[in-house]
Enzyme design. Sequence first.
Site, PDB file in Angstrom:
ATOM      1  N   HIS A  56      20.628 -37.412  17.145  1.00 21.00           N
ATOM      2  CA  HIS A  56      20.305 -38.481  18.102  1.00 21.00           C
ATOM      3  C   HIS A  56      18.844 -38.940  18.015  1.00 21.00           C
ATOM      4  O   HIS A  56      18.136 -39.074  18.998  1.00 21.00           O
ATOM      5  CB  HIS A  56      20.752 -38.166  19.537  1.00 21.00           C
ATOM      6  CG  HIS A  56      20.165 -36.954  20.225  1.00 21.00           C
ATOM      7  ND1 HIS A  56      18.834 -36.680  20.271  1.00 21.00           N
ATOM      8  CD2 HIS A  56      20.776 -35.967  20.931  1.00 21.00           C
ATOM      9  CE1 HIS A  56      18.629 -35.584  20.979  1.00 21.00           C
ATOM     10  NE2 HIS A  56      19.795 -35.132  21.378  1.00 21.00           N
ATOM     11  N   HIS A 113      26.456 -25.193  28.477  1.00 24.29           N
ATOM     12  CA  HIS A 113      25.807 -26.513  28.394  1.00 24.29           C
ATOM     13  C   HIS A 113      26.861 -27.519  27.931  1.00 24.29           C
ATOM     14  O   HIS A 113      27.576 -27.251  26.963  1.00 24.29           O
ATOM     15  CB  HIS A 113      24.662 -26.393  27.379  1.00 24.29           C
ATOM     16  CG  HIS A 113      23.836 -27.614  27.162  1.00 24.29           C
ATOM     17  ND1 HIS A 113      23.683 -28.614  28.084  1.00 24.29           N
ATOM     18  CD2 HIS A 113      23.074 -27.973  26.083  1.00 24.29           C
ATOM     19  CE1 HIS A 113      22.879 -29.539  27.587  1.00 24.29           C
ATOM     20  NE2 HIS A 113      22.502 -29.186  26.387  1.00 24.29           N
ATOM     21  N   GLU A 116      26.483 -30.542  26.644  1.00 21.10           N
ATOM     22  CA  GLU A 116      26.137 -31.527  25.610  1.00 21.10           C
ATOM     23  C   GLU A 116      27.076 -31.346  24.403  1.00 21.10           C
ATOM     24  O   GLU A 116      27.433 -30.217  24.039  1.00 21.10           O
ATOM     25  CB  GLU A 116      24.663 -31.387  25.190  1.00 21.10           C
ATOM     26  CG  GLU A 116      24.211 -32.601  24.392  1.00 21.10           C
ATOM     27  CD  GLU A 116      22.693 -32.776  24.282  1.00 21.10           C
ATOM     28  OE1 GLU A 116      21.930 -31.881  24.703  1.00 21.10           O
ATOM     29  OE2 GLU A 116      22.280 -33.828  23.755  1.00 21.10           O
ATOM     30  N   ASP A 126      26.964 -31.192  21.253  1.00 21.51           N
ATOM     31  CA  ASP A 126      26.743 -30.315  20.093  1.00 21.51           C
ATOM     32  C   ASP A 126      27.206 -28.879  20.371  1.00 21.51           C
ATOM     33  O   ASP A 126      27.349 -28.093  19.426  1.00 21.51           O
ATOM     34  CB  ASP A 126      25.285 -30.334  19.616  1.00 21.51           C
ATOM     35  CG  ASP A 126      24.278 -30.122  20.721  1.00 21.51           C
ATOM     36  OD1 ASP A 126      24.567 -30.473  21.869  1.00 21.51           O
ATOM     37  OD2 ASP A 126      23.186 -29.595  20.435  1.00 21.51           O
ATOM     38  N   HIS A 140      17.828 -27.980  29.268  1.00 19.98           N
ATOM     39  CA  HIS A 140      17.197 -29.255  29.475  1.00 19.98           C
ATOM     40  C   HIS A 140      18.139 -30.296  30.099  1.00 19.98           C
ATOM     41  O   HIS A 140      17.798 -31.484  30.159  1.00 19.98           O
ATOM     42  CB  HIS A 140      16.655 -29.789  28.130  1.00 19.98           C
ATOM     43  CG  HIS A 140      17.756 -30.186  27.162  1.00 19.98           C
ATOM     44  ND1 HIS A 140      17.893 -31.479  26.730  1.00 19.98           N
ATOM     45  CD2 HIS A 140      18.761 -29.495  26.600  1.00 19.98           C
ATOM     46  CE1 HIS A 140      18.931 -31.565  25.895  1.00 19.98           C
ATOM     47  NE2 HIS A 140      19.476 -30.370  25.808  1.00 19.98           N
ATOM     48  N   ASP A 165      19.947 -23.974  24.579  1.00 25.27           N
ATOM     49  CA  ASP A 165      18.998 -24.703  23.728  1.00 25.27           C
ATOM     50  C   ASP A 165      17.596 -24.083  23.732  1.00 25.27           C
ATOM     51  O   ASP A 165      16.845 -24.225  22.752  1.00 25.27           O
ATOM     52  CB  ASP A 165      18.877 -26.157  24.190  1.00 25.27           C
ATOM     53  CG  ASP A 165      20.054 -27.003  23.735  1.00 25.27           C
ATOM     54  OD1 ASP A 165      20.630 -26.705  22.682  1.00 25.27           O
ATOM     55  OD2 ASP A 165      20.395 -27.957  24.451  1.00 25.27           O
ATOM     56  N   TYR A 184      11.167 -28.378  17.943  1.00 28.82           N
ATOM     57  CA  TYR A 184      12.312 -28.478  18.853  1.00 28.82           C
ATOM     58  C   TYR A 184      11.832 -28.600  20.305  1.00 28.82           C
ATOM     59  O   TYR A 184      12.279 -29.470  21.057  1.00 28.82           O
ATOM     60  CB  TYR A 184      13.218 -27.244  18.688  1.00 28.82           C
ATOM     61  CG  TYR A 184      14.505 -27.371  19.445  1.00 28.82           C
ATOM     62  CD1 TYR A 184      15.628 -27.930  18.846  1.00 28.82           C
ATOM     63  CD2 TYR A 184      14.596 -26.977  20.773  1.00 28.82           C
ATOM     64  CE1 TYR A 184      16.807 -28.080  19.550  1.00 28.82           C
ATOM     65  CE2 TYR A 184      15.764 -27.132  21.479  1.00 28.82           C
ATOM     66  CZ  TYR A 184      16.872 -27.673  20.870  1.00 28.82           C
ATOM     67  OH  TYR A 184      18.034 -27.831  21.581  1.00 28.82           O
ATOM     68  N   HIS A 226      20.719 -22.936  18.717  1.00 21.91           N
ATOM     69  CA  HIS A 226      20.347 -23.535  17.428  1.00 21.91           C
ATOM     70  C   HIS A 226      19.392 -22.581  16.716  1.00 21.91           C
ATOM     71  O   HIS A 226      18.502 -21.998  17.347  1.00 21.91           O
ATOM     72  CB  HIS A 226      19.606 -24.866  17.606  1.00 21.91           C
ATOM     73  CG  HIS A 226      20.391 -25.948  18.282  1.00 21.91           C
ATOM     74  ND1 HIS A 226      21.407 -26.631  17.658  1.00 21.91           N
ATOM     75  CD2 HIS A 226      20.290 -26.470  19.529  1.00 21.91           C
ATOM     76  CE1 HIS A 226      21.895 -27.537  18.495  1.00 21.91           C
ATOM     77  NE2 HIS A 226      21.242 -27.461  19.635  1.00 21.91           N
TER      78      HIS A 226
END
Length: 397
Positions: free
Chosen positions: A23, A77, A79, A81, A144, A163, A191, A222
Amino acid sequence: MYREVLENIFSVGFVDWHVRDFHGYETSQGSTYNAYLVKDEKTALIDTVKEPYAADLLANITELVPLDQIDYIVCNHAEPDHAGALAEVLAAIPGATLLCDKKCKTILSKHFDISGWNIQVVEGGETVSLGKRSLRFYETPMVHWPESMATYVPEEKLLFSMDAFGQHYATSGRFDDEVPISTAMAEAKTYYANIVMLYGEEVAKLLAPGVLPEIEIIAPSHGVIWRKYVNDILDAYRDWCVFRPVPKVLVLFDTMWQSTERMARAISEGATVPGVEVKVIHVRRSNLTIIADEVLDAACVAVGTSTLNQQMMPMMGATLTYLKGLSPRNKAGFAFGSFGWSKGGAGDVEEILREMEWEITRKAIRSPYRPTDEILEECRQAGEELAIKALETACAD
Ligand code: FEO
């Protein structure tokens, strides 16, 4: 393919060697979408992966345990990913109970039809026993996303941190001691700068004494798992979340016919004093990811642009829009740039520096067309002032 993290705890996620645009984040070293399997009397999958890699995740799990033996899937989370593969994973493991917090359930309901999902909402501090081991949940709002959560295994002092502490870093090494640590730390900084910077206050609250439990292993969503350099990454986060400055002067600029570039060069020459690192970035030849990384810990930043169509140049506009969103604090600097018949550029920059609440060390330096020797000397002096300021700020901190 899976890797053992500890006895009966496995890394089962996907290494994405080829992703280069996350993104807008330029992932020059790829990324990983980490998922973990905790095998016990009951078995839990911690998070999933990006939707296209659902089959890879399921194949990795199947090497370890039949899918129908998975009791829980934790969603830390929402999100995509990490949660993108949930629909496919839950279809393959229909008997599993999805554990997530209330806000996560709401967000998941906006992404998926969750009507057939068996969801158990958990709260911060709540514990779910797996047998010999357990999962304890820590809500980490705005680190986040609003629903962000971390999952802790108290028996191992292991934190599945989501994250936080992650890196976009594809590597065959799964642990911090299996890769060059300087690379892992550098990717963690990039990051943090691009994903977490805006939420420094929330990070600081989380890292305050007594909030998090004792941690011996951090398994983020990650990049590599921290087991040897846990204190290093925690200390780095403590520095980054308060924008602890290093004695660095950053000069960002865009230029049309090299007038603003000459000014940038003169500023960097002035700033080149012992003990100060100087970096010069032509924003149109770099990228936003690198720029955010460099801004994070710079004590001082000079920002210059030529004037194009009565305003700053477009890539400088994009740079400052991006930085304003990330809200870097604790910076001092000034604007500079050339102009022809309209003075817009440097003024636009100065306005945004003020909006970001940076300390403005001097009025914008403007050059009509080519900078004269006098203007270049003013730039050199301004650069030296910034360097002195950078030294003072970094030493005082
Ligand atoms: Fe890695 Fe916020 O997703």
